[in-house]
Design an enzyme around this catalytic site. Structure first.
Site, PDB file in Angstrom:
ATOM      1  N   CYS A  53      30.108  53.145  15.049  1.00 11.35           N
ATOM      2  CA  CYS A  53      31.492  52.722  14.840  1.00 11.35           C
ATOM      3  C   CYS A  53      32.473  53.567  15.649  1.00 11.35           C
ATOM      4  O   CYS A  53      33.676  53.453  15.485  1.00 11.35           O
ATOM      5  CB  CYS A  53      31.860  52.735  13.361  1.00 11.35           C
ATOM      6  SG  CYS A  53      31.729  54.365  12.634  1.00 11.35           S
ATOM      7  N   HIS A  83      46.008  40.238  48.500  1.00 14.53           N
ATOM      8  CA  HIS A  83      45.567  41.434  47.784  1.00 14.53           C
ATOM      9  C   HIS A  83      45.960  41.366  46.313  1.00 14.53           C
ATOM     10  O   HIS A  83      45.149  41.572  45.415  1.00 14.53           O
ATOM     11  CB  HIS A  83      46.184  42.667  48.447  1.00 14.53           C
ATOM     12  CG  HIS A  83      45.815  43.939  47.764  1.00 14.53           C
ATOM     13  ND1 HIS A  83      46.612  44.516  46.797  1.00 14.53           N
ATOM     14  CD2 HIS A  83      44.718  44.713  47.858  1.00 14.53           C
ATOM     15  CE1 HIS A  83      46.022  45.606  46.353  1.00 14.53           C
ATOM     16  NE2 HIS A  83      44.869  45.749  46.978  1.00 14.53           N
TER      17      HIS A  83
END
Ligand code: PEP
Ligand code: MG
Length: 735
Positions: A692, A316
């Protein structure tokens, strides 16, 4: 498993019973228990089940099957799945499917087994069969990390015929999917059963190598190779690596499996909760566990690295860490772990919570203390993929950079200009004093004096930005934030400012008080500052133009066209008013210098009103840049600083699936952007448009920007390669 997964009784109760039985019988492995032991255990399990659920364990197979199917459907909505989907851009609405297939038994004796394998190495991408298997075991045993599995090659000795057949199947599957496969299989009485196959999860490094190899093998085109890479994964390659010089001089204290590459150093902690807590305090931590489980996911996300005692490359911890791009070293059996008391022993030393440790997820090496790290570079396969990305993308990629250091870094990472320089960020450290004098001036003369001090700083910084961009565009945004963010807080700083201005502490305190606002984000900020204090705009214009002229004088071949960007415009007359100051100042500077230089004045589109009236705004603005942080804030009416307080509840209630400040709200904010681009370009066909806000570095938002015809996206330096790749993928998929 049924009790755990379907009825959610909790695995630990059964594990306790098994551990007790093993202790009583003096064995360490489950498989060493006898049939009678297991019969006894089965009745203990049933009793445990009845106690917890209040009913007998169901022994009707149809009832069990329906229960299992329902559990799979239910799992779509568990908190872990929701977090995973949010991180991986998977819509909740997709839902899941359930596949019912007859069971193949890998645990019927020594001629049985089960395993998992990859057609290529998921850590490095190397073309070789990689995997693990266990004899006399079922699937869960391999991935749970409880027994340490054997390397897949040893299957050749145990089950020669099944292994030969398996290798053939691997080739068929890879040729069909033209991608690395991750497969699960079982051998039942020597006979091979394929349980599942899928495109394998891989590290960023492996993804690049596999994509390049597939092109070289003739299986994929360059465009397909570019499309195969998840841009979000590139992030891991841009993270620092251990300083090779220091590493040479350092001996590892242990070596385990390099399960997910990268370098991590930090203080050791022992639980997922602690990891989250410590990281929230700004600590760099390495999570040390016996093994991890899905409950640990959120903690794993906050760790610099993960170190486990048990489990192989498919455990895992390994699989999840690779998916997250977090460094992981797994299966370090030398560690004597005491999770309860938050300590472990390794190489004769006891490590306690908070002790420093370094781990290398590529080599599996573990080091005592902190090893310094260095920045990564774009070379090899990374460089090849990025070159292909640049070949196929049509949208530009700029960077948000406020300092010369950021600008240089972004340039190295492929930025084609600066899309946003937040000038207020240039005033930290010792420069803050002059800035505070400017803010706390109460006459024009006082302010002018302070601005005189600031001008050379700004000009010097701007020169370095123009230098770093070598003639590529540089957009400088004028002062934007609410001023009170910069006022002195401590008594000492207030005194210092009072002394500098020849005022009393009380006078400064009164000034600070007068700057307080109920709603600063909608208060005295953005272009409103330039309207109230035009002298600030004058100073900033002088600094930009003088810097550009100075750099141009040194590099006459660079076509420097500074872009001056006015923030937070909502009304044409606002822009006109500020632009007039800018143009008068700039023209005078250029005329005085006697050098011919063009410049542009544009605006951010970050107030919905500006988007709605983009056709008007474009009569004055020579460019638009979407400030989607503010545009999201004002379109949704969510505070960009406080929304995290309620977003979790919105996710839980399925009102939102993602943070609109991270992933662009294409329906709402996106609609405004699309309208604004269209209307703006109708007024001014050569208007250039970019983005931006934070979204400029988010792949799905980049794709949207491409679709509405933006000329460029601008993002923080480390996201530049991500944006380059995402822009290429958008262009390829549009084609
Ligand atoms: C924006 O609002 O998206 C933006 C880029 O400006 P700032 O984040 O500085 O307000
Ligand atoms: Mg803004």
């Amino acid at each position: 498993m049924y009790s755990d997964v379907v009825m959610e009784v909790g695995k630990k109760y059964f594990e306790e019973l098994i551990d007790k039985m093993k202790a009583e019988k003096g064995v360490t492995q489950d498989v060493d228990l006898t049939a009678d032991d297991l019969k006894e255990l089965a009745s203990q399990f049933k009793a445990e089940y009845k106690e917890k659920i209040g009913e007998d364990f169901p022994d009707d197979p149809k009832e069990q099957l329906m229960g299992a199917i329902k559990a799979v459907f239910r799992s779509w909505d568990n908190p872990r799945a929701n977090v995973y989907r949010r991180d991986n851009d998977i819509p909740y609405s997709w839902g899941t499917a359930v596949n019912v297939q007859s069971m193949a038994f890998g645990n019927m004796g020594d001629d049985c087994g089960t395993g998992v394998a990859f057609t290529r190495d998921p850590a490095t991408g190397e073309k070789k069969l990689m995997g693990e298997f266990l004899t006399n075991a079922q699937g869960e045993d391999v991935v749970a990390g409880v027994r340490t599995p054997m390397p897949i090659d040893q299957m050749a000795d145990k089950f020669p015929e099944a292994f030969e057949q398996f290798k053939e199947v691997c080739k068929i599957l890879e040729d069909h999917y033209r991608d690395m496969q991750d497969m699960e299989f079982t051998v039942e009485n020597k006979k091979l059963y394929m349980l599942q196959t899928r495109n394998g999860k891989r590290t960023a490094q492996a993804a690049l190598k596999i994509a390049c190899d597939l092109v070289d093998e003739g299986a994929r085109t360059e465009e397909e190779a570019v499309a195969m890479i998840d841009p979000r994964n590139l992030d891991t390659l841009l993270h620092p690596q251990f300083d090779a010089n220091v590493l040479k001089e350092t001996t590892p204290i242990a070596k385990a499996l390099g399960a997910s590459p990268g370098a991590a150093c930090g203080k050791i902690v022992f639980t997922a909760e602690d990891t989250k807590e410590w990281a929230a305090r700004g600590e760099k931590v390495v999570l040390g566990r016996l093994e991890t489980s899905p409950e640990d996911i959120e903690g794993m996300k906050s760790a610099q690295g993960i170190l486990t005692v048990r489990g192989g490359m498919t455990s895992h911890a390994a699989v999840v860490a690779r998916g997250m791009g977090t460094c992981c070293v797994s299966g370090c059996g030398d560690i004597v772990m005491d999770e309860e008391n938050k300590k472990f022993t390794l190489a004769g030393k006891e490590y306690h919570e908070g002790d420093p440790i370094s781990i290398d997820g590529s080599t599996g090496n573990i080091y005592d203390g902190i090893i310094p790290t260095v920045d990564a570079t774009i070379a090899g396969e990374f460089g090849r993929i990025m070159a292909w990305a640049d070949k196929y993308r049509t949208m530009g990629v700029r960077t948000n950079a406020d300092t010369p250091g950021d600008a240089k870094k972004a340039r190295e990472l492929g930025a084609e200009g600066i899309g946003l320089c937040r000038t207020e960020h240039m005033f930290f450290g010792d420069r803050i004093d002059a800035f505070r004098e400017m803010i706390c001036a109460d006459t024009v003369e006082e302010r002018a004096q302070a601005l005189e001090k600031i001008l050379p700083y700004q000009q010097g910084d701007f020169e370095q930005l123009f230098e770093a961009m070598e003639g590529d565009p540089v957009t400088i945004r004028f002062l934007d934030p609410p001023l009170h963010e910069f006022v002195p807080q401590t008594e000492e700083d207030i005194q210092k400012l009072a002394d500098a201005q020849g005022k009393t502490v009380e006078e400064i305190e009164a000034l600070i008080e007068s700057l307080k606002e109920f709603n600063p984000m909608m208060g005295h900020r953005g272009c409103r500052l330039a309207v109230t204090y035009p002298e600030i705009a004058v100073m900033q214009t002088k600094a930009v133009i003088r810097a550009a002229l100075a750099v141009k004088a040194n590099h006459p071949d660079w076509d420097i066209v500074p872009e001056i960007m006015i923030p937070l415009v909502g009304e044409l007359k606002e822009l006109k008013y500020v632009k007039k100051t800018v143009v008068e100042t700039a023209d005078a500077e250029i005329a005085a210098a006697g050098i011919d230089m063009k410049y542009e004045v544009g605006t951010m589109i970050e107030i919905p009103r500006a988007a709605l009236l983009a056709d008007e705004i474009a009569t004055e603005a020579e460019f638009f840049c979407f400030g989607t942080n503010d545009l999201t804030q004002m379109t949704y009416g969510f505070s960009r600083d406080d929304s995290s307080k309620f977003l979790e509840a919105y996710y839980d209630a399925k009102i939102l699936e993602n943070d609109p400040f991270a992933k662009l709200d294409q329906n709402g904010v996106g609609k405004l952007m699309k309208m604004a681009v269209k209307a703006g370009k109708e007024t001014r066909p050569d208007l250039h448009c970019g983005i931006c806000g934070e979204h400029g570095g988010d792949p799905s938002s980049v794709e949207f920007c491409n679709s509405i015809g933006l000329d460029y996206v601008s993002c923080s330096p480390f996201r530049v390669p991500i944006a380059r790749l995402a822009a290429a993928q958008a262009a390829i998929s549009q084609k």
